[in-house]
Design a protein around this motif. Structure first.
Motif, short mmCIF file in Angstrom:
data_model
loop_
_atom_site.label_atom_id
_atom_site.label_comp_id
_atom_site.label_asym_id
_atom_site.label_seq_id
_atom_site.Cartn_x
_atom_site.Cartn_y
_atom_site.Cartn_z
N TYR A 6 16.15 -0.62 3.20
CA TYR A 6 17.48 -1.16 3.46
C TYR A 6 18.55 -0.07 3.32
O TYR A 6 19.42 0.08 4.18
N ALA A 7 18.48 0.69 2.24
CA ALA A 7 19.48 1.74 2.01
C ALA A 7 19.46 2.79 3.12
O ALA A 7 20.52 3.21 3.60
N LEU A 8 18.28 3.20 3.54
CA LEU A 8 18.18 4.21 4.58
C LEU A 8 18.72 3.72 5.91
O LEU A 8 19.47 4.43 6.59
N VAL A 9 18.33 2.51 6.29
CA VAL A 9 18.70 2.01 7.62
C VAL A 9 20.12 1.46 7.65
O VAL A 9 20.91 1.81 8.52
N GLU A 10 20.45 0.60 6.69
CA GLU A 10 21.72 -0.11 6.79
C GLU A 10 22.87 0.55 6.04
O GLU A 10 24.02 0.34 6.40
N GLY A 37 0.79 -1.23 0.00
CA GLY A 37 0.00 0.00 0.00
C GLY A 37 0.82 1.27 0.00
O GLY A 37 0.26 2.37 0.05
N ARG A 38 2.11 1.15 -0.06
CA ARG A 38 3.00 2.30 -0.05
C ARG A 38 3.96 2.21 -1.21
O ARG A 38 4.14 1.17 -1.81
N ARG A 39 4.61 3.31 -1.52
CA ARG A 39 5.57 3.33 -2.62
C ARG A 39 7.01 3.14 -2.16
O ARG A 39 7.91 3.09 -2.97
N ILE A 40 7.22 3.05 -0.87
CA ILE A 40 8.59 2.87 -0.38
C ILE A 40 8.97 1.40 -0.52
O ILE A 40 8.28 0.51 -0.04
N SER A 41 10.08 1.18 -1.21
CA SER A 41 10.50 -0.19 -1.49
C SER A 41 11.34 -0.76 -0.36
O SER A 41 11.91 -0.02 0.45
N VAL A 42 11.42 -2.07 -0.36
CA VAL A 42 12.29 -2.78 0.58
C VAL A 42 13.72 -2.30 0.40
O VAL A 42 14.45 -2.07 1.37
N GLU A 82 12.95 4.22 13.58
CA GLU A 82 11.78 4.95 14.06
C GLU A 82 11.59 6.27 13.31
O GLU A 82 10.47 6.66 13.01
N ALA A 83 12.69 6.94 13.00
CA ALA A 83 12.60 8.20 12.25
C ALA A 83 12.08 7.94 10.83
O ALA A 83 11.28 8.72 10.30
N ILE A 84 12.52 6.85 10.23
CA ILE A 84 12.03 6.50 8.88
C ILE A 84 10.55 6.17 8.94
O ILE A 84 9.77 6.61 8.09
N ALA A 85 10.15 5.42 9.96
CA ALA A 85 8.74 5.09 10.12
C ALA A 85 7.91 6.37 10.26
O ALA A 85 6.86 6.51 9.61
#
Length: 97
Positions: free
Chosen positions: A30-34, A21-26, A41-44
């Motif tokens: 991954y790129a943002l967090v790792e 239901g969202r456009r943010i891909s796995v 939590e900030a990404i969420a």
């Protein structure tokens, strides 16, 4: 009985796994967090997701390494095809003006 959040990883909007239901891909999660070391939590919060969605996307990335490598390769190939398809004007000789 508690209501269960049904947002999970899907492929219904794009050609790669994303949060349902969202456009943010796995791959983006991954790129943002790792890769960029951003806080899950900030990404969420930024994308109006549950933090569980972020962790589920990360788990999906690591649980499906072959699929994610294929997605990366498809994206790289698509970008290369795009770069090759760009029609560039012939170089302008500044001395001829």
């Amino acid at each position: 009985m508690a209501e269960r959040d049904t947002r999970r990883v899907a492929r219904d909007l794009m050609s790669e796994p994303h949060i349902h239901g969202r456009r943010i891909s796995v791959r983006q999660v991954y790129a943002l967090v790792e890769e960029r070391s951003e806080d899950p939590e900030a990404i969420a919060d930024r994308y109006d997701l549950d933090v569980a969605d972020i962790y589920h996307a990360l788990a999906y990335y690591h649980d499906h390494p072959r699929e994610m490598r294929n997605v990366e390769q498809e994206r790289d190939d698509a970008m290369e095809d795009f770069r090759e398809s760009i029609v560039r004007p012939e170089a302008v000789d500044p001395d001829s003006a």
